[in-house]
Each structure stands twice: as C-alpha cells, then as structure tokens.
Scaffold this motif. Structure first.
Motif, PDB file in Angstrom:
ATOM      1  N   SER A   1       0.855  -1.191   0.000  1.00  0.00           N
ATOM      2  CA  SER A   1       0.000   0.000   0.000  1.00  0.00           C
ATOM      3  C   SER A   1       0.889   1.239   0.000  1.00  0.00           C
ATOM      4  O   SER A   1       1.218   1.759   1.073  1.00  0.00           O
ATOM      5  N   PRO A   2       1.268   1.712  -1.171  1.00  0.00           N
ATOM      6  CA  PRO A   2       2.221   2.834  -1.285  1.00  0.00           C
ATOM      7  C   PRO A   2       1.739   4.115  -0.619  1.00  0.00           C
ATOM      8  O   PRO A   2       2.558   4.975  -0.273  1.00  0.00           O
ATOM      9  N   GLY A   3       0.442   4.264  -0.424  1.00  0.00           N
ATOM     10  CA  GLY A   3      -0.077   5.496   0.160  1.00  0.00           C
ATOM     11  C   GLY A   3       0.077   5.577   1.664  1.00  0.00           C
ATOM     12  O   GLY A   3      -0.064   6.659   2.242  1.00  0.00           O
ATOM     13  N   LYS A   4       0.357   4.481   2.325  1.00  0.00           N
ATOM     14  CA  LYS A   4       0.455   4.480   3.785  1.00  0.00           C
ATOM     15  C   LYS A   4       1.892   4.766   4.220  1.00  0.00           C
ATOM     16  O   LYS A   4       2.844   4.250   3.644  1.00  0.00           O
ATOM     17  N   THR A   5       2.029   5.580   5.257  1.00  0.00           N
ATOM     18  CA  THR A   5       3.352   5.984   5.737  1.00  0.00           C
ATOM     19  C   THR A   5       3.506   5.705   7.231  1.00  0.00           C
ATOM     20  O   THR A   5       2.513   5.559   7.952  1.00  0.00           O
ATOM     21  N   ARG A   6       4.748   5.643   7.655  1.00  0.00           N
ATOM     22  CA  ARG A   6       5.023   5.450   9.085  1.00  0.00           C
ATOM     23  C   ARG A   6       4.564   6.663   9.886  1.00  0.00           C
ATOM     24  O   ARG A   6       4.084   6.528  11.016  1.00  0.00           O
ATOM     25  N   GLU A   7       4.712   7.840   9.295  1.00  0.00           N
ATOM     26  CA  GLU A   7       4.263   9.052   9.981  1.00  0.00           C
ATOM     27  C   GLU A   7       2.749   9.024  10.187  1.00  0.00           C
ATOM     28  O   GLU A   7       2.241   9.476  11.214  1.00  0.00           O
ATOM     29  N   GLY A   8       2.026   8.483   9.200  1.00  0.00           N
ATOM     30  CA  GLY A   8       0.585   8.340   9.346  1.00  0.00           C
ATOM     31  C   GLY A   8       0.227   7.403  10.480  1.00  0.00           C
ATOM     32  O   GLY A   8      -0.708   7.666  11.251  1.00  0.00           O
ATOM     33  N   LEU A   9       0.990   6.312  10.612  1.00  0.00           N
ATOM     34  CA  LEU A   9       0.749   5.354  11.692  1.00  0.00           C
ATOM     35  C   LEU A   9       1.030   5.993  13.050  1.00  0.00           C
ATOM     36  O   LEU A   9       0.262   5.810  14.002  1.00  0.00           O
ATOM     37  N   TRP A  10       2.122   6.761  13.136  1.00  0.00           N
ATOM     38  CA  TRP A  10       2.423   7.458  14.393  1.00  0.00           C
ATOM     39  C   TRP A  10       1.327   8.471  14.735  1.00  0.00           C
ATOM     40  O   TRP A  10       0.950   8.629  15.895  1.00  0.00           O
ATOM     41  N   GLY A  11       0.819   9.148  13.705  1.00  0.00           N
ATOM     42  CA  GLY A  11      -0.280  10.081  13.932  1.00  0.00           C
ATOM     43  C   GLY A  11      -1.518   9.368  14.447  1.00  0.00           C
ATOM     44  O   GLY A  11      -2.215   9.881  15.335  1.00  0.00           O
ATOM     45  N   ALA A  12      -1.788   8.178  13.905  1.00  0.00           N
ATOM     46  CA  ALA A  12      -2.930   7.387  14.365  1.00  0.00           C
ATOM     47  C   ALA A  12      -2.758   6.975  15.823  1.00  0.00           C
ATOM     48  O   ALA A  12      -3.705   7.052  16.618  1.00  0.00           O
ATOM     49  N   LEU A  13      -1.565   6.534  16.181  1.00  0.00           N
ATOM     50  CA  LEU A  13      -1.306   6.114  17.563  1.00  0.00           C
ATOM     51  C   LEU A  13      -1.459   7.275  18.538  1.00  0.00           C
ATOM     52  O   LEU A  13      -2.037   7.124  19.622  1.00  0.00           O
ATOM     53  N   LEU A  14      -0.946   8.453  18.148  1.00  0.00           N
ATOM     54  CA  LEU A  14      -1.045   9.621  19.030  1.00  0.00           C
ATOM     55  C   LEU A  14      -2.496  10.040  19.207  1.00  0.00           C
ATOM     56  O   LEU A  14      -2.953  10.284  20.333  1.00  0.00           O
ATOM     57  N   ALA A  15      -3.240  10.106  18.106  1.00  0.00           N
ATOM     58  CA  ALA A  15      -4.649  10.496  18.182  1.00  0.00           C
ATOM     59  C   ALA A  15      -5.447   9.485  19.003  1.00  0.00           C
ATOM     60  O   ALA A  15      -6.310   9.867  19.807  1.00  0.00           O
ATOM     61  N   CYS A  16      -5.137   8.200  18.830  1.00  0.00           N
ATOM     62  CA  CYS A  16      -5.871   7.153  19.554  1.00  0.00           C
ATOM     63  C   CYS A  16      -5.496   7.100  21.028  1.00  0.00           C
ATOM     64  O   CYS A  16      -6.312   6.691  21.862  1.00  0.00           O
ATOM     65  N   LEU A  17      -4.275   7.514  21.355  1.00  0.00           N
ATOM     66  CA  LEU A  17      -3.893   7.611  22.760  1.00  0.00           C
ATOM     67  C   LEU A  17      -4.770   8.643  23.466  1.00  0.00           C
ATOM     68  O   LEU A  17      -5.321   8.383  24.549  1.00  0.00           O
ATOM     69  N   VAL A  18      -4.920   9.799  22.837  1.00  0.00           N
ATOM     70  CA  VAL A  18      -5.768  10.851  23.406  1.00  0.00           C
ATOM     71  C   VAL A  18      -7.219  10.373  23.470  1.00  0.00           C
ATOM     72  O   VAL A  18      -7.904  10.541  24.490  1.00  0.00           O
ATOM     73  N   PHE A  19      -7.685   9.753  22.380  1.00  0.00           N
ATOM     74  CA  PHE A  19      -9.069   9.273  22.336  1.00  0.00           C
ATOM     75  C   PHE A  19      -9.318   8.213  23.410  1.00  0.00           C
ATOM     76  O   PHE A  19     -10.376   8.200  24.040  1.00  0.00           O
ATOM     77  N   THR A  20      -8.349   7.324  23.614  1.00  0.00           N
ATOM     78  CA  THR A  20      -8.521   6.257  24.607  1.00  0.00           C
ATOM     79  C   THR A  20      -8.560   6.813  26.022  1.00  0.00           C
ATOM     80  O   THR A  20      -9.340   6.344  26.868  1.00  0.00           O
ATOM     81  N   ILE A  21      -7.744   7.815  26.298  1.00  0.00           N
ATOM     82  CA  ILE A  21      -7.770   8.444  27.621  1.00  0.00           C
ATOM     83  C   ILE A  21      -9.137   9.074  27.885  1.00  0.00           C
ATOM     84  O   ILE A  21      -9.702   8.955  28.977  1.00  0.00           O
ATOM     85  N   ILE A  22      -9.678   9.721  26.861  1.00  0.00           N
ATOM     86  CA  ILE A  22     -11.031  10.274  26.982  1.00  0.00           C
ATOM     87  C   ILE A  22     -12.039   9.132  27.169  1.00  0.00           C
ATOM     88  O   ILE A  22     -12.962   9.219  27.983  1.00  0.00           O
ATOM     89  N   GLY A  23     -11.834   8.035  26.428  1.00  0.00           N
ATOM     90  CA  GLY A  23     -12.724   6.889  26.522  1.00  0.00           C
ATOM     91  C   GLY A  23     -12.725   6.253  27.899  1.00  0.00           C
ATOM     92  O   GLY A  23     -13.763   5.779  28.370  1.00  0.00           O
ATOM     93  N   VAL A  24     -11.572   6.231  28.538  1.00  0.00           N
ATOM     94  CA  VAL A  24     -11.467   5.668  29.892  1.00  0.00           C
ATOM     95  C   VAL A  24     -12.413   6.384  30.839  1.00  0.00           C
ATOM     96  O   VAL A  24     -13.111   5.757  31.655  1.00  0.00           O
ATOM     97  N   TYR A  25     -12.452   7.707  30.730  1.00  0.00           N
ATOM     98  CA  TYR A  25     -13.348   8.491  31.587  1.00  0.00           C
ATOM     99  C   TYR A  25     -14.803   8.325  31.162  1.00  0.00           C
ATOM    100  O   TYR A  25     -15.694   8.180  32.011  1.00  0.00           O
ATOM    101  N   ALA A  26     -15.037   8.334  29.857  1.00  0.00           N
ATOM    102  CA  ALA A  26     -16.409   8.230  29.358  1.00  0.00           C
ATOM    103  C   ALA A  26     -17.042   6.894  29.715  1.00  0.00           C
ATOM    104  O   ALA A  26     -18.249   6.818  30.003  1.00  0.00           O
ATOM    105  N   LEU A  27     -16.230   5.835  29.690  1.00  0.00           N
ATOM    106  CA  LEU A  27     -16.743   4.501  30.009  1.00  0.00           C
ATOM    107  C   LEU A  27     -16.826   4.251  31.509  1.00  0.00           C
ATOM    108  O   LEU A  27     -17.398   3.246  31.940  1.00  0.00           O
ATOM    109  N   GLY A  28     -16.238   5.144  32.292  1.00  0.00           N
ATOM    110  CA  GLY A  28     -16.272   4.998  33.747  1.00  0.00           C
ATOM    111  C   GLY A  28     -15.510   3.792  34.250  1.00  0.00           C
ATOM    112  O   GLY A  28     -15.925   3.131  35.205  1.00  0.00           O
ATOM    113  N   LEU A  29     -14.375   3.487  33.603  1.00  0.00           N
ATOM    114  CA  LEU A  29     -13.594   2.316  33.983  1.00  0.00           C
ATOM    115  C   LEU A  29     -12.867   2.533  35.308  1.00  0.00           C
ATOM    116  O   LEU A  29     -12.464   3.652  35.645  1.00  0.00           O
TER     117      LEU A  29
END
Length: 279
Positions: A180-208
């Motif tokens: 998949s020539p369109g996918k980059t490592r920088e894109g993957l790092w961006g996904a991980l960073l965004a999902c880290l923030v989203f997961t932290i928000i999710g932890v509170y939203a789910l009341g874990l």
C-alpha cells in the motif's frame, strides 16, 4: 492547473467519504443503542456475508455459483459460532495467533508472492479465520455493553482518519510500499497519538476502574496497530486481484471490506484482551 484539478478531486473524494462515513456511523450507532442483541447480531451477520462475497471475488473464485458457495460456508460457520458460543474464547485466541502471523507476513511480503499458488490458498482459507471471529467479536463486545462496542468502532475510525491526515501532512517514509504505497510510518504514528488521546477520553467516558486504565490503554493501542495490519492484509488481497477496492457498495469507500478491514483484526483481538483481563 494539473495540481489544482488534483486538489479538487481529492476534496471531492474526501467529501464523499465523510458523507458516507457520517451516514454509516449514524445508522450503526442507532442499531447498537436501540436494537436487541440478537437483531444486532443478525445485521452484523448480513454485513459479514457481504464482505464474504467481496472476499470470494478478490480471491478469484469463478462465477456467482462458487462465490455463493463461499458465502454459504461463511454463513454456516457464523451459525456454528452462535450455537457453540461457549467456545468463543478459543475462536478469539485463534484470531490473535492469525493476526500475529499476519504481522510477520506483511513485514516480509514480496511482490513475487502474488504469483505463488500457496498464497491463493492462504487468502481463500483465511477468509473464514478473518470474518467469523470479527462477527463474533462485535457480538460479544455488544454483550459486554454497548459502550465498549461504540468505543472500539470509534477507535478504529479515529485511527483511520488520523493516519490519513497525518500521512498527507507529514508522510515521507512508506510503511509497506509493495502492499500500500499510500500508507506511511508518519501516518501510523499520527494514528497512535490520536488514539492515545481518544482512549484516555474513553477511559473516563466509560467509567472504567482506575485499576484497568493502563491495561485498557495498552490494549487499545495494540489493537490500533493490528487494525493497520488488517488494512494491509486487505491491500494484499486487492493487489493480488488487481483491484483498487473490494467493491462499490459504499460511495467514497469502495466495498464493505474496505470499510471494516481494520475491525477484522481489532474486534476479535480486543475482545480476547477483555476476556483475558477478566480471566
């Protein structure tokens, strides 16, 4: 002028993707929140069978008869997974081993493999290992609570969007150029960073409970990585078939498989992680 037209084309595609994604998201969210578990399982099964039809096409099964037989085989396995629900953890474990193996497969992939007979057999049989645990994982997540299912689907969507935008803005190093020539490592790092923030928000939203915060964040980020592997594995399917998309049913996205490729890896592995924690 060429660059200007290209930009307009990219914006049009992005607009269509957003419209389709919003419509799908609203429909799926309504189903998750308001439908009983067995009706939701049926809807997910129908989506899975659509994906099986596309899979049959990508692996080169000749004619509608053979594709129909393939879809029926998947349907039989879905029914068996429903009837023998007590063995779900074994199914999820098999899926985990499969996706770990796929990490190695996409890492060492060579384009010359496209012509190898063994690859055709692997792609064909793997449809059962991919699609059935995906359906079962989504159904069991809903059984654990609609919030967890909504979180996982949103997590994969956030990862996909963040990888797209980060890749377009910062992408330089190809992640898997032969697949998949369109996918980059920088894109993957961006996904991980965004999902880290989203997961932290999710932890509170789910009341874990605070005792599971670190585990939940790690599990979520691992599933983001596996979702990327699921995406690349579908790219392998399409590259061998010489297809741009798995289908045309979803404007701006392609086929059902193009929309759920990340979930195929994330759903069963996330569910296995949930069961692992609870013992």
């Amino acid at each position: 002028m060429v660059l200007y037209k290209s930009s307009l084309c990219d914006l049009a595609v992005l607009r269509q993707r957003v419209i389709t994604a919003v419509a799908l998201g609203a429909g799926i969210l309504s189903c998750i929140l308001f439908l009983p578990g067995h009706w939701l399982a049926l809807i997910f099964a129908l989506v899975t069978l659509l994906a099986a039809w596309e899979w049959a096409g990508l692996i080169g099964l000749p004619g509608n008869l053979f594709k129909t037989v393939y879809v029926i085989a998947v349907a039989v396995l879905l029914f068996a997974a429903w009837v023998y629900e007590e063995h779900a953890r074994t199914v999820f474990l098999i899926a985990v081993f499969w996706w770990v193996a796929c990490v190695i497969l996409v890492a060492v992939y060579e384009s010359s493999w496209l012509h190898a007979g063994w690859l055709w057999g692997l792609l064909g049989l793997s449809g059962f290992v991919v699609l059935v645990p995906t359906w079962l994982g989504l159904v069991h997540l809903h059984g654990q609570g609609p919030g967890l299912l909504i979180f996982l689907m949103a997590l994969v969507s956030v990862a996909d969007s963040a990888a797209y935008f980060a890749g377009h803005r910062f992408g330089k190093t190809k992640l898997a150029p032969e697949l998949s020539p369109g996918k980059t490592r920088e894109g993957l790092w961006g996904a991980l960073l965004a999902c880290l923030v989203f997961t932290i928000i999710g932890v509170y939203a789910l009341g874990l409970d605070k005792a599971v915060w670190v585990y939940f964040v790690c599990l979520s980020l691992i599933c983001v990585l596996l979702a990327a592997v699921g995406d690349l594995y579908e790219s392998l399917l399409k590259r061998r078939a010489g297809a741009k998309d798995s289908g045309t049913i979803l404007p701006g996205h392609g086929g059902v498989l193009d929309r759920i490729d990340g979930l195929t890896a994330a759903a069963p592995c996330f569910m296995f992680g949930v069961y692992w924690f609870h013992g």
